[in-house]
Design a protein around this motif. Structure first.
Motif, PDB file in Angstrom:
ATOM      1  N   ALA A  52       1.008  -1.306   0.119  1.00  0.00           N
ATOM      2  CA  ALA A  52      -0.012   0.065  -0.094  1.00  0.00           C
ATOM      3  C   ALA A  52       0.784   1.268   0.074  1.00  0.00           C
ATOM      4  CB  ALA A  52      -1.009   0.049   1.100  1.00  0.00           C
ATOM      5  N   ARG A  53       0.552   2.212  -0.679  1.00  0.00           N
ATOM      6  CA  ARG A  53       1.511   3.523  -1.023  1.00  0.00           C
ATOM      7  C   ARG A  53       0.612   4.473  -0.147  1.00  0.00           C
ATOM      8  NH1 ARG A  53       2.877   5.560  -6.543  1.00  0.00           N
ATOM      9  NH2 ARG A  53       3.851   6.975  -5.088  1.00  0.00           N
ATOM     10  N   THR A  54      -0.477   4.205   0.577  1.00  0.00           N
ATOM     11  CA  THR A  54      -1.138   5.236   1.308  1.00  0.00           C
ATOM     12  C   THR A  54      -1.693   4.720   2.476  1.00  0.00           C
ATOM     13  OG1 THR A  54      -3.231   5.113   0.484  1.00  0.00           O
ATOM     14  CG2 THR A  54      -1.887   6.927  -0.656  1.00  0.00           C
ATOM     15  N   SER A  55      -1.914   5.275   3.788  1.00  0.00           N
ATOM     16  CA  SER A  55      -2.490   4.785   4.916  1.00  0.00           C
ATOM     17  C   SER A  55      -3.698   4.344   4.720  1.00  0.00           C
ATOM     18  CB  SER A  55      -2.215   5.727   6.401  1.00  0.00           C
ATOM     19  OG  SER A  55      -2.766   7.055   5.855  1.00  0.00           O
ATOM     20  N   LYS A  56      -4.718   5.016   4.128  1.00  0.00           N
ATOM     21  CA  LYS A  56      -5.842   4.789   3.754  1.00  0.00           C
ATOM     22  C   LYS A  56      -6.121   3.405   3.128  1.00  0.00           C
ATOM     23  CE  LYS A  56      -9.067   7.709   1.595  1.00  0.00           C
ATOM     24  NZ  LYS A  56      -9.546   8.351   0.310  1.00  0.00           N
ATOM     25  N   ALA A  57      -5.239   3.241   1.737  1.00  0.00           N
ATOM     26  CA  ALA A  57      -5.283   1.929   1.387  1.00  0.00           C
ATOM     27  C   ALA A  57      -4.946   0.710   1.988  1.00  0.00           C
ATOM     28  CB  ALA A  57      -4.107   2.087  -0.062  1.00  0.00           C
ATOM     29  N   LEU A  58      -3.808   0.991   2.964  1.00  0.00           N
ATOM     30  CA  LEU A  58      -3.219   0.064   3.895  1.00  0.00           C
ATOM     31  C   LEU A  58      -4.466  -0.555   5.126  1.00  0.00           C
ATOM     32  CD1 LEU A  58      -1.007  -1.522   4.792  1.00  0.00           C
ATOM     33  CD2 LEU A  58      -0.424   0.342   6.572  1.00  0.00           C
ATOM     34  N   SER A  59      -4.985   0.452   5.478  1.00  0.00           N
ATOM     35  CA  SER A  59      -5.999   0.069   6.609  1.00  0.00           C
ATOM     36  C   SER A  59      -7.227  -0.746   5.873  1.00  0.00           C
ATOM     37  CB  SER A  59      -6.551   1.433   7.152  1.00  0.00           C
ATOM     38  OG  SER A  59      -7.260   2.151   6.411  1.00  0.00           O
ATOM     39  N   ARG A  60      -7.620  -0.241   4.610  1.00  0.00           N
ATOM     40  CA  ARG A  60      -8.658  -0.973   4.067  1.00  0.00           C
ATOM     41  C   ARG A  60      -8.122  -2.458   3.253  1.00  0.00           C
ATOM     42  NH1 ARG A  60     -11.470   4.022   0.547  1.00  0.00           N
ATOM     43  NH2 ARG A  60     -12.315   4.978   2.203  1.00  0.00           N
ATOM     44  N   LEU A  61      -7.099  -2.560   2.964  1.00  0.00           N
ATOM     45  CA  LEU A  61      -6.544  -3.854   2.459  1.00  0.00           C
ATOM     46  C   LEU A  61      -6.278  -4.638   3.676  1.00  0.00           C
ATOM     47  CD1 LEU A  61      -3.901  -2.367  -0.110  1.00  0.00           C
ATOM     48  CD2 LEU A  61      -5.859  -3.787  -0.799  1.00  0.00           C
ATOM     49  N   ASN A  62      -5.779  -4.225   4.731  1.00  0.00           N
ATOM     50  CA  ASN A  62      -5.705  -5.081   5.894  1.00  0.00           C
ATOM     51  C   ASN A  62      -7.040  -5.857   6.273  1.00  0.00           C
ATOM     52  OD1 ASN A  62      -3.063  -4.720   6.199  1.00  0.00           O
ATOM     53  ND2 ASN A  62      -3.168  -3.131   7.680  1.00  0.00           N
ATOM     54  N   LYS A  63      -8.185  -4.845   6.116  1.00  0.00           N
ATOM     55  CA  LYS A  63      -9.422  -5.461   6.551  1.00  0.00           C
ATOM     56  C   LYS A  63      -9.801  -6.585   5.416  1.00  0.00           C
ATOM     57  CE  LYS A  63     -13.774  -3.439   7.829  1.00  0.00           C
ATOM     58  NZ  LYS A  63     -14.911  -4.192   6.692  1.00  0.00           N
ATOM     59  N   MET A  64      -9.719  -6.008   4.140  1.00  0.00           N
ATOM     60  CA  MET A  64      -9.864  -7.016   3.025  1.00  0.00           C
ATOM     61  C   MET A  64      -9.116  -8.640   3.135  1.00  0.00           C
ATOM     62  SD  MET A  64     -10.101  -4.453   0.178  1.00  0.00           S
ATOM     63  CE  MET A  64      -9.873  -5.556  -1.259  1.00  0.00           C
ATOM     64  N   PHE A  65      -8.022  -8.427   3.411  1.00  0.00           N
ATOM     65  CA  PHE A  65      -6.943  -9.602   3.703  1.00  0.00           C
ATOM     66  C   PHE A  65      -7.605 -10.459   4.810  1.00  0.00           C
ATOM     67  CE2 PHE A  65      -4.775  -8.231   0.315  1.00  0.00           C
ATOM     68  CZ  PHE A  65      -3.898  -9.320  -0.083  1.00  0.00           C
ATOM     69  N   ALA A  66      -7.878  -9.433   6.149  1.00  0.00           N
ATOM     70  CA  ALA A  66      -8.495 -10.293   7.243  1.00  0.00           C
ATOM     71  C   ALA A  66      -9.545 -11.019   7.300  1.00  0.00           C
ATOM     72  CB  ALA A  66      -8.609  -9.445   8.502  1.00  0.00           C
ATOM     73  N   GLU A  67     -10.589 -10.542   6.295  1.00  0.00           N
ATOM     74  CA  GLU A  67     -11.803 -10.886   6.191  1.00  0.00           C
ATOM     75  C   GLU A  67     -12.040 -11.703   4.674  1.00  0.00           C
ATOM     76  OE1 GLU A  67     -14.329  -7.374   6.157  1.00  0.00           O
ATOM     77  OE2 GLU A  67     -14.094  -7.166   8.494  1.00  0.00           O
ATOM     78  N   ARG A  68     -11.005 -12.039   4.161  1.00  0.00           N
ATOM     79  CA  ARG A  68     -10.755 -12.997   3.256  1.00  0.00           C
ATOM     80  C   ARG A  68     -11.693 -12.545   1.970  1.00  0.00           C
ATOM     81  NH1 ARG A  68     -11.810 -18.197   6.924  1.00  0.00           N
ATOM     82  NH2 ARG A  68     -10.053 -17.751   8.404  1.00  0.00           N
ATOM     83  N   GLU A  69     -11.523 -11.265   1.606  1.00  0.00           N
ATOM     84  CA  GLU A  69     -12.116 -10.857   0.473  1.00  0.00           C
ATOM     85  C   GLU A  69     -11.416 -10.740  -0.637  1.00  0.00           C
ATOM     86  OE1 GLU A  69     -13.657  -7.063   1.864  1.00  0.00           O
ATOM     87  OE2 GLU A  69     -15.119  -7.814   3.339  1.00  0.00           O
ATOM     88  N   THR A  70     -10.214 -11.380  -0.504  1.00  0.00           N
ATOM     89  CA  THR A  70      -9.433 -11.455  -1.803  1.00  0.00           C
ATOM     90  C   THR A  70      -9.074 -12.848  -2.231  1.00  0.00           C
ATOM     91  OG1 THR A  70      -7.367 -11.775  -0.416  1.00  0.00           O
ATOM     92  CG2 THR A  70      -7.802  -9.455  -0.976  1.00  0.00           C
ATOM     93  N   GLU A  71      -8.757 -13.009  -3.651  1.00  0.00           N
ATOM     94  CA  GLU A  71      -8.823 -14.364  -3.994  1.00  0.00           C
ATOM     95  C   GLU A  71      -7.108 -14.555  -4.497  1.00  0.00           C
ATOM     96  OE1 GLU A  71     -10.390 -16.552  -7.851  1.00  0.00           O
ATOM     97  OE2 GLU A  71     -12.066 -16.112  -6.527  1.00  0.00           O
ATOM     98  N   LYS A  72      -6.632 -15.611  -3.909  1.00  0.00           N
ATOM     99  CA  LYS A  72      -5.206 -15.947  -4.219  1.00  0.00           C
ATOM    100  C   LYS A  72      -5.064 -17.049  -4.737  1.00  0.00           C
ATOM    101  CE  LYS A  72      -4.248 -14.421   0.185  1.00  0.00           C
ATOM    102  NZ  LYS A  72      -3.511 -14.377   1.460  1.00  0.00           N
ATOM    103  N   THR A  73      -4.306 -17.189  -5.740  1.00  0.00           N
ATOM    104  CA  THR A  73      -4.180 -18.653  -6.686  1.00  0.00           C
ATOM    105  C   THR A  73      -2.474 -18.724  -6.535  1.00  0.00           C
ATOM    106  OG1 THR A  73      -6.266 -18.146  -7.975  1.00  0.00           O
ATOM    107  CG2 THR A  73      -4.664 -19.739  -8.767  1.00  0.00           C
ATOM    108  N   TYR A  74      -2.246 -19.875  -6.462  1.00  0.00           N
ATOM    109  CA  TYR A  74      -0.842 -20.377  -6.288  1.00  0.00           C
ATOM    110  C   TYR A  74      -0.539 -21.493  -7.301  1.00  0.00           C
ATOM    111  CZ  TYR A  74      -0.286 -17.719  -1.917  1.00  0.00           C
ATOM    112  OH  TYR A  74      -0.294 -16.610  -1.108  1.00  0.00           O
ATOM    113  N   TRP A  75       0.745 -21.645  -7.816  1.00  0.00           N
ATOM    114  CA  TRP A  75       1.186 -22.648  -8.478  1.00  0.00           C
ATOM    115  C   TRP A  75       2.072 -23.465  -7.672  1.00  0.00           C
ATOM    116  CZ3 TRP A  75       2.179 -21.217 -14.333  1.00  0.00           C
ATOM    117  CH2 TRP A  75       0.841 -21.057 -15.176  1.00  0.00           C
ATOM    118  N   ALA A  76       2.023 -24.687  -7.708  1.00  0.00           N
ATOM    119  CA  ALA A  76       3.067 -25.665  -6.892  1.00  0.00           C
ATOM    120  C   ALA A  76       3.588 -26.652  -7.790  1.00  0.00           C
ATOM    121  CB  ALA A  76       2.619 -25.982  -5.449  1.00  0.00           C
ATOM    122  N   ILE A  77       4.855 -26.962  -7.913  1.00  0.00           N
ATOM    123  CA  ILE A  77       5.437 -28.406  -8.587  1.00  0.00           C
ATOM    124  C   ILE A  77       5.894 -29.360  -7.717  1.00  0.00           C
ATOM    125  CG2 ILE A  77       7.220 -28.883 -10.000  1.00  0.00           C
ATOM    126  CD1 ILE A  77       6.840 -26.365 -11.548  1.00  0.00           C
TER     127      ILE A  77
END
Length: 229
Positions: free
Chosen positions: A76-101
């Motif tokens: 995050a480049r701003t404190s506003k973005a950081l606090s909102r992103l922290n909340k989104m990640f904590a509440e699992r509102e993001t979708e993360k996809t990984y590759w593993a071999i």
């Protein structure tokens, strides 16, 4: 292993509020006891020079990737973005996809894995158990076999929870340790100390502008990853 510098940084997305980079294996996201220059400082230097910013650059660390892992890291480049992103990640509102071999064929071509992960801080390792034990946390992921290579298998993983070493621990628990991951039972390390785990895709809603953002990152250059593309 080539560590990130401001000149070789692979920036996937940037605006006034966010910057997203493709982390190289071996880079640490935040400073630790090793004293090695972390990716967060490399990104700060890049921003300071690109935008000719005097003084300290604000940069918020939203999430981390293990040091031997590669792929998408969002800052995050701003404190506003950081606090909102922290909340989104904590509440699992993001979708993360990984590759593993992995070297072993998983028991099923597609499955949900549910384990109870107990972290051993002295070993910096998490142990996956089938049943809940004291101080364990529930870990849930979904994996799907994407490709069979000559000697390895490419899995796509979607995380429902974000536990310490979750993917590494849960795949090891089904007999599929990740290539190069000695800590979780693979038989030999990769020459550069990496493991073949890559944060491939991130989907989330922009914390300020509110539109959906989907970012993909190419895995590191190496014959096995190249065979997956």
């Amino acid at each position: 292993m080539i560590h990130s510098t401001k000149d070789n940084l692979q920036v996937l997305f940037e605006d006034n509020h966010l910057i997203i980079v493709n982390k190289r294996p071996g880079d640490i996201v935040q400073g630790d006891k090793t004293g090695d220059n972390p990716l967060s400082e490399v990104v700060k230097q890049y921003i300071a020079e690109k935008y000719d910013k005097p003084g300290a650059v604000f940069l918020g660390v939203v999430h981390r990737l293990d040091r031997p892992t590669s792929g998408i890291v969002l800052f995050a480049r701003t404190s506003k973005a950081l606090s909102r992103l922290n909340k989104m990640f904590a509440e699992r509102e993001t979708e993360k996809t990984y590759w593993a071999i992995v070297k072993e064929m998983p028991p099923k071509t597609e499955d949900n894995l549910i384990h109870y992960l107990a972290r051993n801080t002295k070993q910096n390792k998490s142990y996956a158990h089938d049943k809940q034990i004291p101080d364990s946390k529930k870990g849930i992921l979904h994996y799907k076999l994407l490709k069979s290579l000559d000697n390895y298998f490419l899995l796509e993983i979607k995380l429902e929870t974000g536990r310490h070493h979750q993917i590494r621990s849960q795949l090891a628990a089904i007999g599929c340790p990740i290539k190069g991951d000695l800590k979780y039972g693979f038989d030999r390390s990769n020459k550069d100390g990496s493991i073949h785990l890559h944060a491939r895709k991130l989907k989330f809603v922009h914390p300020v502008q509110r539109e959906e953002i989907i970012i993909e990152a190419l895995p590191p250059k190496d014959p096995i990853w190249d065979a997956c593309l």
